[in-house]
Design a protein around this motif. Structure first.
Motif, mmCIF file in Angstrom:
data_model
loop_
_atom_site.group_PDB
_atom_site.id
_atom_site.type_symbol
_atom_site.label_atom_id
_atom_site.label_comp_id
_atom_site.label_asym_id
_atom_site.label_seq_id
_atom_site.Cartn_x
_atom_site.Cartn_y
_atom_site.Cartn_z
ATOM 1 N N THR A 5 0.852 -1.191 0.000
ATOM 2 C CA THR A 5 0.000 0.000 0.000
ATOM 3 C C THR A 5 0.887 1.240 0.000
ATOM 4 O O THR A 5 1.710 1.415 0.894
ATOM 5 N N ARG A 6 0.701 2.077 -1.001
ATOM 6 C CA ARG A 6 1.507 3.282 -1.120
ATOM 7 C C ARG A 6 1.187 4.236 0.028
ATOM 8 O O ARG A 6 0.029 4.396 0.418
ATOM 9 N N VAL A 7 2.197 4.836 0.600
ATOM 10 C CA VAL A 7 1.977 5.841 1.632
ATOM 11 C C VAL A 7 2.364 7.197 1.052
ATOM 12 O O VAL A 7 3.509 7.378 0.628
ATOM 13 N N PRO A 8 1.443 8.131 1.011
ATOM 14 C CA PRO A 8 1.748 9.420 0.384
ATOM 15 C C PRO A 8 2.755 10.236 1.170
ATOM 16 O O PRO A 8 2.901 10.047 2.378
ATOM 17 N N LYS A 9 3.397 11.145 0.468
ATOM 18 C CA LYS A 9 4.327 12.109 1.083
ATOM 19 C C LYS A 9 5.465 11.425 1.830
ATOM 20 O O LYS A 9 5.806 11.818 2.948
ATOM 21 N N THR A 10 6.024 10.389 1.241
ATOM 22 C CA THR A 10 7.196 9.746 1.820
ATOM 23 C C THR A 10 8.304 9.824 0.780
ATOM 24 O O THR A 10 8.023 10.079 -0.389
#
Lengths: 148, 690
Positions: free
Chosen positions: A39-44
């Protein structure tokens, strides 16, 4: 006596990344997993692929290719996630393939010569020669911490 | 260090004992004559002393020892209980708590307690600290001796008398047994052991003379005495005990506790004691001092005092978390099994999976309730706090606690302590009036603060009600206008409820004099924020001159929350239901532009739109300009916003998980959860978006 023997050898997990073989001491390794849904985690940072569900624990995943500035891999057949525990952090590394578990002699590990160049070398703590293979030992702290 | 592994246990148990001390001290304050309570305090202090000495915390042991001396003097009626003495003892307990706290946070438990120690010493030596030291008692000691019949070989203190009396009331027989061993007995300790074994199988030994320790070390001639409660008859006991070889003579005498009740308050003659003065202590305490497990006294107490306490074990909360994780894995696998069973259409398989599901449902309940802790763990520090505060404030206040057994998830418990402290301080300081004012208003001098906890639905309510001054509408409004919280025009149209809520607005404090107790600038707004961050909310009911009620609504658990699952492209996000007002579908044409901000008109209010795909930088494969948008209207306090998503999936209960220690402070993401399909979904932090 047994102590001396233990110290003389380091058990490592050997994995492939592009054309090189890398090694991480097994003491840091919690397991090796097949590629699963991330699951992609935004703003990383770009090398943080996201998080996976590792038997109920949400575990962040770092793409080592992206971390080392290598191009992304096309064929994902052999890709593995190596789960690492460093202090209180549990993190997974995406590697091209997990090759081997080896005992390498501590004496055969050489410190990495100081070369300033591609960012790849910044993460290396040493090099071990084994027959015809060259194993690069990763500096886990540096891989996990953002470079200053 | 070997000691380290016991440290945690030591800290836990010390806290328990100190808590017991405080509770009993408060009880004692209400019934200063009840010496049984003193014995309870003494018991706790004694155990604490032993433990801390063993662990090497000398200061802790030392102070406990001094306190114990005073308690012992009270217990033996050498000094009588006065408020001044209690103050000093309370102070000692405070010091002890600080010390334990220090040890828990890695310190050495050292603390300057010279002043308190001095006071304790003076009390102990009966100096004029109290003014009412019970000197006459010493005279009594000599006087009333004739009441006790000569045949009693044992001396009982008040505590033991109470036990004997209560046992008798509960239908037990009480005996005093004298056992003589043969002169030529070789293994006296072994015989004693056999005798005690028989006795303990048939009842409980209340005390013995000489003490058990001395008996075990064979420090007696050939005769010893025990006080014993049992259902057996005297004859049977005698027969059983005579079965032990080398026992020469057994005398079983029934004790009539009324003898002791008459003699209450009088010290029994010293001459009746066959041996050392230590016999005055009950057997149980001797055992504790010897470092033996506490089981025996606990059993004794349970029988003679209260109904037996339920059995518990301590489990590290981390283990419960692991258990929870593993269980969630099972839940996910169950989902898979269910779909496989549906696919292959195999009757027996479906049936088995069905049954497994039901079992797992029960299992889930058990696991969840295992993480629940009674709010007592938070409430129990309040009585002492209220006592201290009411003294500082020169007010008379009675704190009533109702529903302390109400259970809440551990995660919530850890967080609500401070907000509650704040609210109670607030009620005491601003709510309850001074005794003079209360008298003028025809109220009882003593104010009452009631702390209530109860379950209702999926929530726990905690209410703090006082019968104090209530909220003064005009005063609050004047202040709010002065501080610029509301405008003069708006003020007059506010409802009472809205005015009440003003006192929780940031930067509000009504106390005319800033006191030490509350009103340090960090006001009730902090309480409100904390409670809202826990997914709860707080409301105030108040009638002027009658009192106020602060009502806190809290979710049962923080680890399981209700969310709305939404989809953006292929990604699933969870939005906590607690922040959602409603969902709505809007037309592209409904979107208006105001100051570079897209807004909609939502029920007459202008609500800014937040496109989650932009905030979360969702990679778009194809651009499709949809005619309709799905919007989740969320709120934070008074502010509202519309989160634009692709589609709604539905409402679900999810298990909250952290992203781990590597990924911290991710913008607008408060955590993650694992969906039924085993994938991770991120939880949107609506507060960060507004």
């Amino acid at each position: 006596m047994t102590n001396a023997v233990e110290q003389a050898y380091v058990k490592v997990i050997v994995f492939q990344l592009a054309d090189k073989e890398y090694a991480i001491p097994v003491s840091y390794v919690r397991g090796i997993e097949k590629l699963m849904h991330i699951t992609r985690v935004p703003k990383t940072p770009h090398y943080v692929k996201g998080v996976i569900n590792l038997r109920g624990v949400v575990t962040p995943i770092i793409d080592l290719r992206a971390r080392f500035g290598l191009p992304a891999l096309e064929n994902e057949e052999t890709v593995r996630i190596i789960i690492i525990q460093l202090e209180d952090m549990e993190v997974g590394f995406i590697v091209d393939s997990a090759n081997d578990v080896l005992d390498i002699e501590s004496a055969s590990i050489e410190q990495q010569p100081e070369v300033v160049g591609s960012s790849e070398e910044d993460f290396i703590s040493g090099v071990a020669k084994l027959d015809k293979r060259l194993l690069i030992l990763l500096h886990l702290d540096k891989v996990l911490n953002p470079l200053g | 260090m070997e000691v380290n592994q016991y440290l945690e246990m030591f800290i836990d148990e010390s806290k328990e004992h100190l808590q017991a001390c405080s509770e009993h001290l408060l009880e004692l304050e209400k019934n200063p004559q009840d010496l049984a309570i003193v014995s309870e305090i003494f018991r706790s202090a004694h155990t604490l002393k032993g433990m801390s000495a063993t662990m090497g915390f000398e200061d802790l042991a030392d102070l406990t020892h001094k306190m114990e001396n005073v308690l012992d003097a009270i217990r033996n009626e050498k000094i009588s209980v006065t408020p001044e003495i209690l103050d000093v003892v309370f102070e000692s307990v405070d010091h002890l708590e600080e010390m334990v706290q220090d040890i828990a946070s890695g310190g050495d438990g050292k603390r300057n307690v010279q002043a308190t120690v001095e006071m304790l010493k003076r009390i102990e030596s009966g100096e004029e600290l109290t003014g009412t030291t019970a000197v006459p008692l010493a005279a009594n000691e000599q006087a009333a001796t004739s009441i006790v019949s000569a045949e009693w070989k044992l001396e009982y203190d008040d505590f033991e008398k109470t036990i004997l009396h209560q046992s008798l009331e509960q239908g037990f027989n009480t005996y005093e047994i004298s056992i003589s061993l043969r002169e030529d007995c070789l293994l006296k300790a072994a015989r004693v052991f056999m005798v005690f074994e028989i006795l303990e199988k048939n009842g409980d030994v209340i005390k013995s003379s000489p003490t058990v320790d001395k008996l075990e070390e064979e420090q007696f001639d050939s005769e010893f005495h025990v006080a014993f409660i049992s259902k057996e008859t005297a004859d049977d006991l005698q027969k059983m005990l005579l079965k032990v070889s080398e026992v020469e003579k057994v005398e079983v005498l029934a004790i009539d506790p009324s003898v002791f009740r008459e003699a209450k308050g009088e010290i029994l003659p010293q001459e009746a004691l066959p041996s050392e003065p230590e016999t005055a202590e009950p057997v149980s305490e001797e055992k504790q001092a010897g470092g033996e497990p506490e089981k025996k006294p606990a059993a004794n107490n349970a029988k003679s005092h209260a109904p037996a306490a339920s059995k518990t074990i301590r489990v590290n909360i981390e283990r419960l978390d692991v258990l929870m994780n593993l269980f969630e894995e099972l839940v996910i696998d169950r989902g898979r099994l269910l779909s496989i069973a549906a696919e292959v259409n195999h009757g027996e398989l479906s049936e088995t999976v069905e049954r497994m599901s039901r079992t797992m449902g029960d299992l889930q309940n058990i696991i969840l309730t295992m993480r629940m802790v009674p709010v007592e763990t938070v409430f129990n520090r309040f009585p002492k706090m209220v006592r201290q505060l009411s003294r500082d404030l020169n007010k008379k206040i009675n704190l009533e606690i109702i529903g302390a057994e109400t259970e809440l998830d551990r995660t919530v418990i850890d967080e609500i302590g401070d907000p509650l402290v704040h609210l109670i301080r607030n009620s005491l300081d601003h709510g309850i009036e001074s005794p003079e004012v209360r008298r003028q208003q025809g109220k009882p001098e003593e104010g009452t603060v009631q702390l209530r906890a109860y379950h209702s639905g999926n929530y726990v309510f905690i209410e703090i009600e006082d019968d104090g001054a209530g909220i003064n509408r005009n005063k609050v409004l004047t202040k709010a206008i002065a501080k610029g919280i509301v405008s003069k025009e708006a003020a007059s149209s506010l409802s009472n409820k809205q005015v009440n809520e003003l006192i929780m607005a940031p930067g509000f404090s009504t106390a005319d004099v800033i006191s030490d107790i509350s009103g340090r600038g960090v006001g009730l707004d902090v309480v409100k924020t904390t409670i809202e961050s826990l997914g709860g909310n707080i409301s105030i009911e108040s009638t002027q001159d009658i009192g106020s009620t602060f009502s806190i609504q809290l979710p049962l658990t923080l680890s399981i929350i209700s969310v709305m699952l939404v989809e953006i492209e292929k990604e699933i996000y969870a939005i906590p239901l607690s922040s959602i007002i409603e969902t709505s579908i809007i037309r592209q044409s409904d979107i208006l532009n105001a100051h570079n901000q897209k807004v909609i008109d939502f029920r007459g209010k202008v609500v800014p739109l937040i496109f989650l795909e932009e905030v979360f930088e969702v990679p778009r494969t194809k651009l499709d300009e949809d005619e309709f948008h799905s919007v989740v209207i969320v709120r934070k306090g008074d502010k509202m916003a519309g989160l634009v998503v692709d589609s709604f999936i539905g409402q679900q209960e999810i298990v909250l998980k952290s992203l781990g220690n590597y990924l911290t402070n991710i913008f607008a993401i408060s955590g993650a959860t694992i969906l039924g399909n085993g994938k991770v979904a991120l939880i949107v932090d609506c507060n960060a978006l507004m």
